[in-house]
Design a protein around this motif. Structure first.
Motif, PDB file in Angstrom:
ATOM      1  N   SER A  32     -19.123   3.210 -22.196  1.00 49.96           N
ATOM      2  CA  SER A  32     -18.978   2.927 -20.764  1.00 49.96           C
ATOM      3  C   SER A  32     -20.302   3.044 -20.012  1.00 49.96           C
ATOM      4  O   SER A  32     -20.352   3.415 -18.842  1.00 49.96           O
ATOM      5  N   GLY A  33     -21.403   2.748 -20.721  1.00 54.23           N
ATOM      6  CA  GLY A  33     -22.708   2.750 -20.080  1.00 54.23           C
ATOM      7  C   GLY A  33     -23.341   4.115 -19.918  1.00 54.23           C
ATOM      8  O   GLY A  33     -24.416   4.237 -19.319  1.00 54.23           O
ATOM      9  N   THR A  34     -22.715   5.170 -20.446  1.00 54.42           N
ATOM     10  CA  THR A  34     -23.272   6.518 -20.276  1.00 54.42           C
ATOM     11  C   THR A  34     -24.339   6.838 -21.306  1.00 54.42           C
ATOM     12  O   THR A  34     -25.193   7.704 -21.081  1.00 54.42           O
ATOM     13  N   GLY A  35     -24.312   6.164 -22.468  1.00 54.13           N
ATOM     14  CA  GLY A  35     -25.236   6.457 -23.551  1.00 54.13           C
ATOM     15  C   GLY A  35     -24.746   7.559 -24.464  1.00 54.13           C
ATOM     16  O   GLY A  35     -25.306   7.774 -25.544  1.00 54.13           O
ATOM     17  N   ASP A  36     -23.717   8.286 -24.033  1.00 58.61           N
ATOM     18  CA  ASP A  36     -23.171   9.396 -24.813  1.00 58.61           C
ATOM     19  C   ASP A  36     -21.791   8.997 -25.345  1.00 58.61           C
ATOM     20  O   ASP A  36     -20.940   8.526 -24.587  1.00 58.61           O
ATOM     21  N   LYS A  37     -21.577   9.171 -26.638  1.00 55.76           N
ATOM     22  CA  LYS A  37     -20.309   8.726 -27.209  1.00 55.76           C
ATOM     23  C   LYS A  37     -19.123   9.516 -26.676  1.00 55.76           C
ATOM     24  O   LYS A  37     -17.981   9.067 -26.760  1.00 55.76           O
ATOM     25  N   ASN A  38     -19.388  10.710 -26.123  1.00 54.88           N
ATOM     26  CA  ASN A  38     -18.318  11.482 -25.488  1.00 54.88           C
ATOM     27  C   ASN A  38     -18.206  11.191 -23.995  1.00 54.88           C
ATOM     28  O   ASN A  38     -17.332  11.728 -23.314  1.00 54.88           O
ATOM     29  N   GLY A  39     -19.138  10.369 -23.500  1.00 56.66           N
ATOM     30  CA  GLY A  39     -19.108  10.018 -22.086  1.00 56.66           C
ATOM     31  C   GLY A  39     -19.591  11.109 -21.156  1.00 56.66           C
ATOM     32  O   GLY A  39     -19.311  11.078 -19.950  1.00 56.66           O
ATOM     33  N   THR A  40     -20.348  12.104 -21.700  1.00 54.48           N
ATOM     34  CA  THR A  40     -20.799  13.223 -20.861  1.00 54.48           C
ATOM     35  C   THR A  40     -22.298  13.465 -21.041  1.00 54.48           C
ATOM     36  O   THR A  40     -22.709  14.478 -21.623  1.00 54.48           O
TER      37      THR A  40
END
Length: 393
Positions: A177-185
């Protein structure tokens, strides 16, 4: 584009044009280089793709008169070291931070307070922030502008057309989702404290800003990097759009489609899409501005005695023009409203050039008639005045 890039990059050198180049010369140089280094013509060539980005970046600045003036002013002011530190109020020295100048200047009445937000206003349009201060760097980031080309037939250019356009650009990674982190955090970058910029000294008390080397200018660091985008938050995306090309476009025209470029980051607006139009030739019609042109052959007797001549139009029924007696070869007549579409919805004209057709073989009654005409005009020499003028010169 960072402040450092804006000041230090020589966009004139990138396009290979002098600093006093006209808009037409800049446009011509850009089109030539863009065709040579366009990704579609250099698939898999990373160097060509990087060169194309540099060319597009240079054209985005030099191709816009307002941005070009701001760029020239910035280079004149800062690029040559024209801004020097001087003695402060207390006899010491004071430092200028270009990040402060571009971001809005000092807030108080110190040594640099006289600059206020003026310089930030001058360059606000180029850095997508006005004189709002350094805090605006953490706000949503606008997507990049992209450019593509499309080739239309002559008729499509005159009447307008909707064409499919396949685009490849960077977009927010869907996997994270564009965060760069696979956990989204992702976490805020400790080096730049989320600004995406770091300051460096340049000597003489100045400091310039560069993209943060740890977060690559994003302001965020992924603890668990996404495997798809490697933590960048961006991934290559391909999409096909139906683009409406307005009626009356000309060859080489550059059309701007707002918000159709690369999507922004962190809720920022998308960039723009620029479409360069190429127009093919027509076997019958030509074009001069908003007018179409056509050459129509007529017989000798039609030119000499006059008559009515049917003329084809582009995409419409033929028109009939009256040919006055004694029409010379090369005369141009006008069929109003049969040309290209103008911006206001009206049409230009069709310019009809007469070309007297001379038969290669004449026999029978036609030859007898011409022989009789030759005898009837005996003594008339259409070249007599030519020789008289030559003698008197």
């Amino acid at each position: 584009m960072s402040t450092k890039d804006f000041i230090e990059k020589d966009f004139y050198k990138v396009l290979g044009v002098p600093k006093d180049a006209t808009e037409a010369e800049i446009k011509k140089a850009y089109r030539k280089l863009a065709r040579e280094y366009h990704p579609d013509a250099n698939k898999g060539n990373a160097k060509a793709e990087e060169r194309f980005k540099e060319i597009s970046e240079a054209n985005d600045v030099l191709g816009d008169p307002k941005k070009r003036k701001e760029y020239d002013d910035a280079r004149a002011l800062f690029g040559g070291g024209g801004f020097r530190p001087g003695p402060g109020a207390g006899g010491g020295s004071f430092n200028f931070d270009l990040g402060d100048l571009f971001g809005g200047g000092a807030q108080g009445g110190g040594a640099s307070g006289g600059f206020g937000g003026g310089i930030g206003d001058v360059f606000g349009g180029l850095f997508n922030r006005g004189g709002a201060g350094a805090g605006t760097r953490t706000q949503p980031r606008r997507g990049q502008d992209i450019e593509s080309e499309v080739t239309l037939s002559f008729t499509e250019a005159i009447e307008g057309a909707t064409v499919p356009l396949r685009m490849s650009s960077q977009a927010p990674c869907k996997a994270c989702s564009g965060t760069g982190d696979k956990n989204g955090t992702p976490r805020v970058c400790p080096t730049c404290v989320g600004t995406g910029q770091v300051a460096r000294g340049s000597g003489g008390g100045f400091s310039l800003t560069d993209p943060c080397p740890d977060c690559k200018g994003r302001g965020l660091i992924a603890e668990n990097p996404c495997e798809v985008c490697a933590g960048s938050g961006r991934a290559k995306s391909s999409r096909t759009m139906q683009v409406r090309i307005p009626a009356g476009v000309s060859d080489g025209q550059r059309i701007r489609l707002r918000g159709k470029g690369t999507p922004g980051e962190r809720g920022g607006p998308a960039g723009d899409l620029y479409v360069v139009v190429h127009v093919g030739d027509h076997p019958v019609f030509g074009r001069k501005g908003d007018n179409l042109t056509v050459t129509v052959p007529v017989t000798f007797d039609e030119a000499a005695l006059g008559g009515e001549v049917r003329v084809p139009t582009l995409g419409g029924p033929p028109v009939t023009l009256k040919l006055p007696p004694g029409t010379p070869n090369g005369r141009t007549m006008r069929a109003r409203g049969k040309g290209a579409v103008r911006k206001d919805g009206t049409r230009g004209d069709l310019l009809v050039t007469v070309e007297v057709s001379v038969p290669k073989d004449v026999s029978g009654k036609a030859r007898d008639a011409l022989e009789a005409y030759r005898e009837a005009r005996a003594g008339e020499d259409p070249r007599a005045e030519l020789f008289e003028a030559a003698k008197g010169a």
